[in-house]
Design a protein around this motif. Sequence first.
Motif, short mmCIF file in Angstrom:
data_model
loop_
_atom_site.label_atom_id
_atom_site.label_comp_id
_atom_site.label_asym_id
_atom_site.label_seq_id
_atom_site.Cartn_x
_atom_site.Cartn_y
_atom_site.Cartn_z
N CYS A 15 19.55 -35.86 -17.10
CA CYS A 15 18.06 -35.76 -17.84
C CYS A 15 17.63 -34.64 -18.42
CB CYS A 15 18.35 -35.18 -16.14
SG CYS A 15 18.59 -34.61 -15.16
N ARG A 16 16.71 -34.32 -17.94
CA ARG A 16 15.66 -33.41 -18.75
C ARG A 16 16.28 -32.17 -17.93
NH1 ARG A 16 11.41 -32.67 -22.49
NH2 ARG A 16 10.56 -30.64 -22.53
N ASP A 17 16.37 -31.62 -16.82
CA ASP A 17 16.87 -30.43 -16.50
C ASP A 17 18.42 -30.21 -16.66
OD1 ASP A 17 14.59 -29.85 -15.18
OD2 ASP A 17 14.85 -30.74 -13.14
N CYS A 18 19.48 -30.83 -16.79
CA CYS A 18 20.27 -30.78 -17.02
C CYS A 18 20.32 -30.10 -18.79
CB CYS A 18 21.41 -32.01 -16.75
SG CYS A 18 22.27 -32.97 -15.87
N GLN A 19 19.60 -31.05 -19.62
CA GLN A 19 19.23 -30.87 -21.15
C GLN A 19 19.23 -29.98 -21.10
OE1 GLN A 19 17.25 -34.14 -22.44
NE2 GLN A 19 19.00 -34.89 -22.64
N GLU A 20 18.34 -28.90 -20.44
CA GLU A 20 17.21 -27.63 -20.59
C GLU A 20 18.67 -26.50 -19.98
OE1 GLU A 20 13.81 -27.59 -18.25
OE2 GLU A 20 12.69 -28.83 -19.82
N LEU A 21 19.42 -26.50 -18.95
CA LEU A 21 19.89 -25.82 -18.49
C LEU A 21 21.76 -25.78 -19.70
CD1 LEU A 21 20.46 -26.31 -14.72
CD2 LEU A 21 19.66 -24.86 -15.46
N ASP A 22 21.59 -26.94 -20.27
CA ASP A 22 22.84 -26.46 -21.60
C ASP A 22 22.41 -26.11 -22.29
OD1 ASP A 22 24.65 -28.26 -19.94
OD2 ASP A 22 24.54 -30.42 -20.64
N LEU A 23 20.75 -25.36 -22.80
CA LEU A 23 20.81 -25.92 -23.88
C LEU A 23 20.16 -23.96 -23.62
CD1 LEU A 23 19.51 -24.96 -26.58
CD2 LEU A 23 17.05 -26.18 -25.62
#
Length: 56
Positions: A15-23
């Motif tokens: 999900c986008r939230d996971c990707q944003e936290l990874d970034l």
Amino acid sequence: MTDHSTAQPSETDECRDCQELDLAEAVARGERDESRATDCRVLRKRHRAAEHGEQP
């Protein structure tokens, strides 16, 4: 032909939230801000438990 309906989601399907936290974690590590990187990991773990049903 492959049946994708039973395939497990890959890292790129998160999900986008996971990707944003990874970034955000990657940026923090790049800036050598380990405190912020740790915060990102904690937030991602909480998010995955709440939104994806993963055990902490």
